[in-house]
Enzyme design. Structure first.
Site, PDB file in Angstrom:
ATOM      1  N   CYS A   1       0.818  -1.213   0.000  1.00 42.92           N
ATOM      2  CA  CYS A   1       0.000   0.000   0.000  1.00 42.92           C
ATOM      3  C   CYS A   1       0.852   1.264   0.000  1.00 42.92           C
ATOM      4  O   CYS A   1       1.918   1.297   0.593  1.00 42.92           O
ATOM      5  CB  CYS A   1      -0.887   0.021   1.232  1.00 42.92           C
ATOM      6  SG  CYS A   1      -1.915  -1.433   1.383  1.00 42.92           S
TER       7      CYS A   1
ATOM      8  N   ARG B   1       5.768  -0.362  -5.855  1.00 40.84           N
ATOM      9  CA  ARG B   1       5.694  -1.141  -4.614  1.00 40.84           C
ATOM     10  C   ARG B   1       4.731  -2.314  -4.741  1.00 40.84           C
ATOM     11  O   ARG B   1       4.708  -3.184  -3.883  1.00 40.84           O
ATOM     12  CB  ARG B   1       5.223  -0.229  -3.466  1.00 40.84           C
ATOM     13  CG  ARG B   1       6.194   0.895  -3.164  1.00 40.84           C
ATOM     14  CD  ARG B   1       5.527   1.959  -2.330  1.00 40.84           C
ATOM     15  NE  ARG B   1       5.197   1.463  -1.010  1.00 40.84           N
ATOM     16  CZ  ARG B   1       5.748   1.892   0.111  1.00 40.84           C
ATOM     17  NH1 ARG B   1       6.671   2.812   0.063  1.00 40.84           N
ATOM     18  NH2 ARG B   1       5.380   1.419   1.268  1.00 40.84           N
TER      19      ARG B   1
ATOM     20  N   TRP C   1      -2.840  -2.913  -1.548  1.00 40.50           N
ATOM     21  CA  TRP C   1      -2.423  -4.300  -1.749  1.00 40.50           C
ATOM     22  C   TRP C   1      -3.270  -5.100  -0.767  1.00 40.50           C
ATOM     23  O   TRP C   1      -3.123  -4.979   0.451  1.00 40.50           O
ATOM     24  CB  TRP C   1      -0.934  -4.441  -1.443  1.00 40.50           C
ATOM     25  CG  TRP C   1      -0.345  -5.780  -1.752  1.00 40.50           C
ATOM     26  CD1 TRP C   1       0.017  -6.252  -2.978  1.00 40.50           C
ATOM     27  CD2 TRP C   1      -0.030  -6.816  -0.813  1.00 40.50           C
ATOM     28  NE1 TRP C   1       0.540  -7.516  -2.856  1.00 40.50           N
ATOM     29  CE2 TRP C   1       0.528  -7.890  -1.554  1.00 40.50           C
ATOM     30  CE3 TRP C   1      -0.152  -6.942   0.569  1.00 40.50           C
ATOM     31  CZ2 TRP C   1       0.944  -9.071  -0.953  1.00 40.50           C
ATOM     32  CZ3 TRP C   1       0.268  -8.120   1.161  1.00 40.50           C
ATOM     33  CH2 TRP C   1       0.805  -9.173   0.407  1.00 40.50           C
TER      34      TRP C   1
ATOM     35  N   ASN D   1      -2.392   2.282   5.540  1.00 41.76           N
ATOM     36  CA  ASN D   1      -1.463   1.169   5.248  1.00 41.76           C
ATOM     37  C   ASN D   1      -1.297   0.390   6.535  1.00 41.76           C
ATOM     38  O   ASN D   1      -1.219   0.982   7.608  1.00 41.76           O
ATOM     39  CB  ASN D   1      -0.073   1.700   4.884  1.00 41.76           C
ATOM     40  CG  ASN D   1      -0.041   2.349   3.534  1.00 41.76           C
ATOM     41  OD1 ASN D   1      -1.046   2.374   2.838  1.00 41.76           O
ATOM     42  ND2 ASN D   1       1.101   2.902   3.188  1.00 41.76           N
ATOM     43  N   GLY D   2      -1.193  -0.927   6.443  1.00 42.68           N
ATOM     44  CA  GLY D   2      -0.974  -1.737   7.641  1.00 42.68           C
ATOM     45  C   GLY D   2      -2.151  -2.645   7.898  1.00 42.68           C
ATOM     46  O   GLY D   2      -2.994  -2.870   7.028  1.00 42.68           O
TER      47      GLY D   2
ATOM     48  N   GLU E   1      18.346 -18.208  -4.602  1.00 41.35           N
ATOM     49  CA  GLU E   1      17.939 -16.911  -5.151  1.00 41.35           C
ATOM     50  C   GLU E   1      17.506 -17.057  -6.617  1.00 41.35           C
ATOM     51  O   GLU E   1      16.531 -16.446  -7.058  1.00 41.35           O
ATOM     52  CB  GLU E   1      19.096 -15.908  -4.989  1.00 41.35           C
ATOM     53  CG  GLU E   1      18.915 -14.557  -5.663  1.00 41.35           C
ATOM     54  CD  GLU E   1      17.715 -13.753  -5.180  1.00 41.35           C
ATOM     55  OE1 GLU E   1      17.033 -14.159  -4.239  1.00 41.35           O
ATOM     56  OE2 GLU E   1      17.443 -12.705  -5.809  1.00 41.35           O
TER      57      GLU E   1
ATOM     58  N   LYS F   1      13.827 -16.048  -7.963  1.00 39.70           N
ATOM     59  CA  LYS F   1      13.611 -15.106  -9.073  1.00 39.70           C
ATOM     60  C   LYS F   1      12.686 -15.739 -10.111  1.00 39.70           C
ATOM     61  O   LYS F   1      11.758 -15.111 -10.592  1.00 39.70           O
ATOM     62  CB  LYS F   1      14.934 -14.725  -9.759  1.00 39.70           C
ATOM     63  CG  LYS F   1      15.845 -13.796  -9.010  1.00 39.70           C
ATOM     64  CD  LYS F   1      15.436 -12.348  -9.038  1.00 39.70           C
ATOM     65  CE  LYS F   1      14.573 -11.951  -7.897  1.00 39.70           C
ATOM     66  NZ  LYS F   1      15.104 -11.808  -6.595  1.00 39.70           N
TER      67      LYS F   1
ATOM     68  N   GLU G   1       9.033 -16.078  -8.804  1.00 41.70           N
ATOM     69  CA  GLU G   1       8.248 -14.864  -8.556  1.00 41.70           C
ATOM     70  C   GLU G   1       7.832 -14.132  -9.828  1.00 41.70           C
ATOM     71  O   GLU G   1       6.767 -13.543  -9.860  1.00 41.70           O
ATOM     72  CB  GLU G   1       8.862 -13.928  -7.505  1.00 41.70           C
ATOM     73  CG  GLU G   1      10.252 -13.482  -7.679  1.00 41.70           C
ATOM     74  CD  GLU G   1      10.794 -12.637  -6.510  1.00 41.70           C
ATOM     75  OE1 GLU G   1      10.067 -12.236  -5.598  1.00 41.70           O
ATOM     76  OE2 GLU G   1      12.012 -12.367  -6.544  1.00 41.70           O
TER      77      GLU G   1
ATOM     78  N   HIS H   1      18.486 -37.426  -1.760  1.00 41.24           N
ATOM     79  CA  HIS H   1      17.610 -37.607  -0.604  1.00 41.24           C
ATOM     80  C   HIS H   1      16.180 -37.138  -0.901  1.00 41.24           C
ATOM     81  O   HIS H   1      15.426 -36.872   0.033  1.00 41.24           O
ATOM     82  CB  HIS H   1      18.176 -36.861   0.609  1.00 41.24           C
ATOM     83  CG  HIS H   1      19.508 -37.391   1.045  1.00 41.24           C
ATOM     84  ND1 HIS H   1      19.670 -38.642   1.582  1.00 41.24           N
ATOM     85  CD2 HIS H   1      20.749 -36.850   0.968  1.00 41.24           C
ATOM     86  CE1 HIS H   1      20.955 -38.845   1.843  1.00 41.24           C
ATOM     87  NE2 HIS H   1      21.631 -37.771   1.469  1.00 41.24           N
TER      88      HIS H   1
ATOM     89  N   LYS I   1       6.586  -4.777  -3.443  1.00 43.29           N
ATOM     90  CA  LYS I   1       7.994  -4.415  -3.332  1.00 43.29           C
ATOM     91  C   LYS I   1       8.410  -4.257  -1.884  1.00 43.29           C
ATOM     92  O   LYS I   1       9.438  -4.742  -1.454  1.00 43.29           O
ATOM     93  CB  LYS I   1       8.225  -3.097  -4.093  1.00 43.29           C
ATOM     94  CG  LYS I   1       9.649  -2.609  -4.066  1.00 43.29           C
ATOM     95  CD  LYS I   1      10.514  -3.485  -4.920  1.00 43.29           C
ATOM     96  CE  LYS I   1      11.986  -3.215  -4.760  1.00 43.29           C
ATOM     97  NZ  LYS I   1      12.785  -4.376  -5.206  1.00 43.29           N
TER      98      LYS I   1
HETATM   99  C1  G6P Z   1       9.551  -8.311  -0.771  1.00 43.49           C
HETATM  100  C2  G6P Z   1      10.214  -7.961  -2.076  1.00 43.49           C
HETATM  101  C3  G6P Z   1      11.553  -8.696  -2.176  1.00 43.49           C
HETATM  102  C4  G6P Z   1      12.415  -8.397  -0.970  1.00 43.49           C
HETATM  103  C5  G6P Z   1      11.684  -8.674   0.347  1.00 43.49           C
HETATM  104  C6  G6P Z   1      12.452  -8.113   1.540  1.00 43.49           C
HETATM  105  O1  G6P Z   1       9.193  -9.648  -0.762  1.00 43.49           O
HETATM  106  O2  G6P Z   1       9.402  -8.323  -3.164  1.00 43.49           O
HETATM  107  O3  G6P Z   1      12.211  -8.277  -3.346  1.00 43.49           O
HETATM  108  O4  G6P Z   1      13.578  -9.184  -1.020  1.00 43.49           O
HETATM  109  O5  G6P Z   1      10.412  -8.033   0.339  1.00 43.49           O
HETATM  110  O6  G6P Z   1      12.487  -6.721   1.416  1.00 43.49           O
HETATM  111  P1  G6P Z   1      13.593  -5.801   2.036  1.00 43.49           P
HETATM  112  O7  G6P Z   1      13.201  -4.397   1.626  1.00 43.49           O
HETATM  113  O8  G6P Z   1      13.523  -5.988   3.521  1.00 43.49           O
HETATM  114  O9  G6P Z   1      14.906  -6.217   1.497  1.00 43.49           O
END
Ligand code: G6P
Length: 622
Positions: free
Chosen positions: A2, A27, A73, A108-109, A495, A499, A502, A518, A617
């Site tokens: 948000c 975001r 969001w 927000n929240g 990672e 990627k 997502e 395993h 984000k």
């Molecule tokens: C969200 C974002 C990720 C990020 C994570 C942690 O899931 O989509 O890209 O790695 O938050 O965010 P931060 O700002 O704490 O690194």
């Protein structure tokens, strides 16, 4: 996640509000809206993009000098127009339409006690139009309103449990806007004319409008009027300008330009040489001072610790997992890495001699902030953050900090922030090694030289893009993928899988290659591509055995190998040869082709790369 923008001005503020929303789009959100005072409360809301909201506004000629806007969001209630903010209060009365709203509010929240508040407001005759937790705040303020919005909001805050940043105005006091925050960020902007004042969840929303920013702290409440504003703290004690100073903040409005790139993610992948150069700029030797906080000396703290606890979420968590290998092998310091949302709720054994390291791009991730506070409450006062936003809550709340200079990251899937975090974490490893007498001058010089060369080495890896595109064409037709790595490249495999899932929505998981037999080996068929991160390190021979296990089951391998890994392409074995083996810093190079693989696979599948479904984000709610 948000986003909030609000304004009080003597001019029409709708364009500023909506452009602010556009700047917050990165975001992640699923609906948006704007409300203004125009002889009563008026609003426009949409479940499409901000551009659609702009079109609606152009048609309806929505205008006003006081207003609030929001990108939502969804947490409580589906993404739908009736759930989109701003919310208006109705009633009390049986027929909402006969009682035009007087309070407009964005939030927000998450309000945790919304059920019980809703029940008590319904008992008073308030009618609810949405499934959101936000609407309860709106009606609550209405129920407490007696001619002074500031007093009504302060009274309402006492009943709220949970996290919030709110912006609210009332049609009976049309030139006044109230903001408050607990657990979610909120800033106040002072316009260049000192008449207009703004509220926003992020300074970026006000880029190009004002760079004069006041950061509200936990519990602060702001009363904003034309030409003036007041702030009180969580005990509602007035705050002076010295306590909440106006800071000049350059919010990089230029970062929103795409330039020659198709998506922000692609742009950000290609910005990595610059991001790393900026993050390491001026580092010519290893000094604890690199990590000094506003009031704390890292040299003193480093002498007082015997272990490290890393707390983070998402991609930042994987940079922490990589750093664990460095910290234990180079600095010889016991290191634990935990997902912040787990750590904050479990019983753990605190050690006051632990350095708590939070890693966060945004510095506002709710779980990471809560995990930090939990560690502090357990008596662990030595805290350090590796963070990309110097003005964030995380930097303010940690004793020590290293600010990465990746620049604003727009793509939801983090790329340049990750490699910049790794650069900061490698420096931290060296600083701790030095403090513990584990870093000779020769080793220090070798590491600095390797770090200086990183931007060029990254550039060489980026030149592999055409080969990665060829892989991506194969991946686009798959529904599952497996990523393997060993040692400090295992987090890189994690990672890479994150990627891919997502942004391309392909199910992907990562395993330390030794675990293959395993369990995951049962999944290997020709339909399951297996990506292997295979640098020429001490574990390469072991990894080659794991690769044979895959090939023997008809699995198709996609291997990232160094020049001297001695792995050649063959039937069912695709190799991309990395330009050079990069020793301890190799994870920073190997992640880049995996970012490109996810990016090009997603493009081939036609997904919304920069705004993947359901993701945000900056995750400012739990
Ligand atoms: C969200 C974002 C990720 C990020 C994570 C942690 O899931 O989509 O890209 O790695 O938050 O965010 P931060 O700002 O704490 O690194």
């Amino acid at each position: 996640m948000c986003g909030i923008v609000g304004a009080v001005s003597n001019q029409n503020i709708v364009p500023i509000l909506v452009q602010g929303l556009a700047r917050l789009e990165y975001r992640g959100y699923d609906s948006c809206g704007v409300a203004v005072y125009a002889n009563g409360l008026k609003r426009a809301r949409s479940t499409a993009r901000v551009s659609e909201l702009m079109a609606q506004i152009a048609t309806t000629h929505l205008q006003g000098t006081t207003g609030i806007a929001h990108t939502r969001w969804a947490t409580h209630g589906a993404p739908a127009v009736h759930n989109a903010h701003p919310h208006f209060s109705h009633g009390p009365g049986a027929d909402a339409s006969s009682r035009p709203g007087r309070i407009a509010l964005v939030h927000n929240g998450i309000i945790e006690n919304h059920d019980e508040l809703r029940a008590s407001l319904q008992a008073k005759g308030y009618l609810f139009q949405s499934q959101t937790d936000t609407e309860v705040i709106c009606h609550l303020v209405d129920s407490l309103y007696d001619g002074d919005l500031f007093e009504a909001v302060k009274a309402a805050l006492g009943s709220l449990r949970g996290a919030y940043a709110i912006a609210v105005f009332c049609k009976d006091e049309p030139h006044r806007l109230i903001g408050a925050r607990v657990g979610s960020p909120l800033i106040l902007g002072v316009g260049p004319d000192s008449q207009s004042h703004y509220l926003a969840s992020d300074a970026m929303a006000l880029a190009g409008v004002t760079d004069q920013i006041v950061y509200l702290e936990e519990g602060d409440v702001a009363d904003i009027q034309l030409g003036k504003y007041w702030l009180v703290d969580k005990a509602f004690k007035p705050l002076t300008a010295a306590q909440r100073p106006v800071k000049t903040v350059h919010a990089h409005s230029g970062a929103a330009e795409l330039g020659p790139y198709r998506h922000y993610m692609q742009k950000e992948i290609f910005e990595q040489p610059r991001a790393i150069a900026d993050t390491l700029e001026g580092v010519t030797s290893i000094q604890p001072e690199l990590f000094d906080g506003a009031d704390a000396s890292a040299a003193r703290v480093f002498k007082d610790i015997d272990s490290v606890l890393i707390l983070a979420c998402g991609t930042s968590y994987y940079s922490g997992c990589t750093a664990k290998y460095w910290l234990e092998s180079i600095a010889k310091i016991p290191t634990q890495v935990e997902v912040a949302s787990e750590y904050r709720y479990r019983d753990s054994v605190p050690n006051p001699r632990t350095l708590v390291v939070t890693i966060t791009q945004s510095g506002e991730t709710a779980d990471t902030l809560a995990a930090l506070r939990h560690a502090q409450s357990l008596g662990m006062t030595h805290t350090l953050t590796i963070c990309n936003v110097a003005t964030s809550a995380m930097v303010r709340e940690c004793e020590l900090a290293y600010i990465t200079r990746a620049g604003v990251e727009i793509g939801v899937a983090s790329t340049k922030a990750f490699t910049a975090q790794l650069a900061g974490l490698f420096l931290l490893t060296l600083a701790l090694a030095q403090s513990r007498g584990m870093l000779s001058d020769t080793e220090e010089a070798r590491h600095i030289k390797a770090m200086r060369h990183l931007p060029a080495a990254l550039q060489a890896v980026l030149a592999l893009e055409p080969q990665v595109i060829a892989w991506a064409e194969d991946f686009a037709a798959k529904e599952n993928a497996l990523f393997l790595g060993r040692g400090m490249h295992y987090p890189i495999a994690l990672e890479g899988a994150l990627k891919l899932k997502e942004i391309s929505y392909i199910h992907a998981e990562a395993y330390p290659a030794g675990e293959l037999k395993h369990g995951p080996l049962a999944l290997v068929t020709s339909a399951m591509p297996v990506v292997t991160v295979a640098p020429h390190d001490a574990l390469l021979e072991k990894l080659k055995s794991n690769m044979h296990e895959v090939r023997a089951r008809g699995g198709v391998l996609y291997v990232l190998a160094d020049a001297d890994s001695k792995i050649e392409s063959a039937e069912g074995l695709h190799v991309i040869r990395m330009p050079e083996h990069y020793g301890e810093l190799s994870p920073m190079l190997h992640v880049v082709p995996l970012q490109l693989l996810a990016y090009h696979t997603a493009c081939a599948r036609g997904t919304d790369v920069d705004k993947p479904r359901n993701l945000a984000k900056s995750v400012t709610v739990e």
